[in-house]
Design a protein around this motif. Structure first.
Motif, PDB file in Angstrom:
ATOM      1  N   ARG A 124       4.050   8.747   6.802  1.00 39.06           N
ATOM      2  CA  ARG A 124       3.553   7.698   5.902  1.00 39.06           C
ATOM      3  C   ARG A 124       3.544   6.378   6.654  1.00 39.06           C
ATOM      4  N   THR A 125       2.391   5.789   6.814  1.00 40.95           N
ATOM      5  CA  THR A 125       2.253   4.531   7.537  1.00 40.95           C
ATOM      6  C   THR A 125       1.074   3.740   6.974  1.00 40.95           C
ATOM      7  N   THR A 126       1.115   2.452   7.189  1.00 38.15           N
ATOM      8  CA  THR A 126      -0.014   1.609   6.783  1.00 38.15           C
ATOM      9  C   THR A 126      -0.648   0.936   7.991  1.00 38.15           C
ATOM     10  N   THR A 127      -0.146   1.241   9.181  1.00 42.08           N
ATOM     11  CA  THR A 127      -0.720   0.639  10.381  1.00 42.08           C
ATOM     12  C   THR A 127      -1.660   1.629  11.056  1.00 42.08           C
TER      13      THR A 127
ATOM     14  N   ARG B 248       0.797  -1.233   0.000  1.00 39.64           N
ATOM     15  CA  ARG B 248       0.000   0.000   0.000  1.00 39.64           C
ATOM     16  C   ARG B 248       0.823   1.272   0.000  1.00 39.64           C
ATOM     17  N   LEU B 249       2.149   1.181  -0.051  1.00 36.45           N
ATOM     18  CA  LEU B 249       3.028   2.344  -0.183  1.00 36.45           C
ATOM     19  C   LEU B 249       4.145   1.986  -1.151  1.00 36.45           C
TER      20      LEU B 249
END
Length: 72
Positions: A26-29, A15-16
């Motif tokens: 910037r994070t996906t959690t 997703r990044l």
């Protein structure tokens, strides 16, 4: 030079784009701040080293390689 490699067998970097993972925020959690990898990159580069990431390494998850000079 010394090289340190960190690997896991989780889902990898998703997703990044790889170039975005180093950007603050910037994070996906869900509860992440997006500061961890930005700090790692700043510290490693401050020590005249380099850090690289692979979205899916040998174990299937993310893989990070840090290379540092032994003498500065």
């Amino acid at each position: 030079m010394v090289t340190i490699r960190i690997q896991d067998n989780g889902p990898g970097i998703e997703r990044l784009a790889l170039e975005e993972i180093w950007l603050p925020g910037r994070t996906t959690t869900d509860k992440g701040t997006g500061l961890g990898l930005a700090i790692v990159k700043d510290v490693v580069e401050g020590l005249r080293g380099r850090v690289e990431a692979e979205a899916h390494g040998e174990l299937g998850g993310a893989s990070f390689t840090i290379t540092l000079p032994l003498k500065t």
